[in-house]
Design an enzyme around this catalytic site. Structure first.
Site: not given
Length: 366
Positions: A222-223
């Site tokens: 989830d960067f």
């Protein structure tokens, strides 16, 4: 740009991280609260005060004299600390301020408050100028407070500089290891030729309209996440282990105009990842003309464990290519966009950028 290019810096980080002290707890109070809900309420309040300049004022003010501040670790500039340079900018600033940061690794946690608009932070190249810190959600009790640089001001720009959260890759199942390199919460921000380096939660695109151009974004889980309304153009998105998902966009209603658009980008790296997970019930992410390596899961998207979100999210691809770009195995609730459906996402119009991007970085070829 290969991941290995950053190897020396990561090694420096591992050696020096033990020397870093924690940021004082008072920082949370300065940012308006200790929870994200409190922070957002504070940010909305501070932006409604009369002291905040409006867009028309900025359009006029850019014609006025600007200020240039030089930061150099060797002591040849005005400051040796980037934060001290930021602190020197007047309260309720309404004129352009250019902070030129000479090459080096700047071990400091940066905060640009909502009272200091119109700041440009310019390095000497993203392989030469680094801002590095190593907080995690667990160490400061909040993901948004973990950022190596947090920007709450409007009309901010960063050019040719890298922002890194040096926290190591999280072990499987370990919680609280989100380590944000950049949190951008201010409106009308431009990032040109920058790098954002981390693992889980590298780039917190929290809210506001933003333009990322020719940037490098590295992470694993989830960067690229948040509720921003942002266009990523010509960016390299690099996945490192342990891979999970590239995006986690948090649009929460059908009437919200937020969403992430990736145009002419490249997705590279190792592991196997989703293009996105539905953090928000109305999460919206679109990839257009983007090259995808074989690391993309065939289904492409994940519903965050909630099948009801499949009818409300908006996930799409248009004219993407590469071994990971095939749409045959994609989830039935994602979209292979038609020419007409793709039009709203193909230009700066998605972020209303024609009116403000040339003012934030004059001369940028759009």
């Amino acid at each position: 740009m290969a991941y290995s290019t950053f190897g020396p810096v990561l090694l420096i980080n591992a050696v020096l991280s033990v020397l870093l002290c924690q940021v004082p707890a008072a920082l949370a109070a300065e940012q308006g609260g200790t929870t994200e809900k409190e922070f957002k309420a504070w940010l909305d309040y501070i932006r409604t005060t009369e002291s905040q300049p409006h867009f028309k004022e900025f359009a006029h003010k850019v014609k006025q004299p600007s200020t240039t501040i030089v930061v150099d670790l060797k002591g040849t500039g005005n400051f040796t600390s980037i934060q001290k340079a930021i602190d020197s900018v007047p309260f309720a600033n309404a004129n352009p301020v250019y902070i030129i940061v000479k090459p080096g690794v700047y071990w400091e946690k940066l905060q640009i408050p909502a009272t200091k608009d119109f700041i440009t932070l310019q390095g000497h190249g993203r392989l030469k100028t680094f801002v590095v810190w190593n907080d995690t959600a667990a160490s400061v009790n909040s993901t948004y407070l973990s950022a190596s640089i947090a920007v709450d001001a409007q009309y901010f720009a960063a050019m040719n500089i890298s922002f890194q959260n040096a926290v190591p890759a999280p072990a499987p199942g370990v919680e609280g290891q989100q380590g944000v390199a950049l949190r951008i919460s201010g409106d009308n921000a431009v990032f040109y030729g920058c790098a954002f380096i981390g693992h889980q939660g590298t780039l917190y695109d929290q809210q506001g309209k933003h333009y990322f151009r020719d940037c490098y974004i590295e992470g694993s889980i989830d960067f690229i996440f948040g509720d921003g309304r942002s266009l990523y153009q010509g960016c390299e998105i690099h996945v490192v282990p342990v891979a999970g998902s590239i995006t986690a966009q948090s649009r929460s209603s059908a009437t919200s105009d937020s969403g992430f658009v990736f145009l002419n980008c490249t997705i590279s790296g190792t592991g196997v990842v989703y293009l996105g997970r539905a953090w928000g019930r109305y999460s919206r992410v679109v990839f257009l003309y983007t090259y995808m390596e074989s690391i993309i899961r065939p289904e492409g998207w994940q519903n965050w464990g909630d099948p009801t979100r499949e009818s409300t999210v908006y996930y799409g691809q248009y004219m993407c290519y590469g071994p990971g770009a095939g749409t045959d195995g994609r989830t039935p609730w994602s979209h292979a966009l038609t020419d007409e459906e793709a039009k709203p996402f193909l230009t700066l119009d998605f972020i209303q950028g024609q009116s403000w991007v040339p003012l934030v970085i004059p001369g940028l070829r759009l």
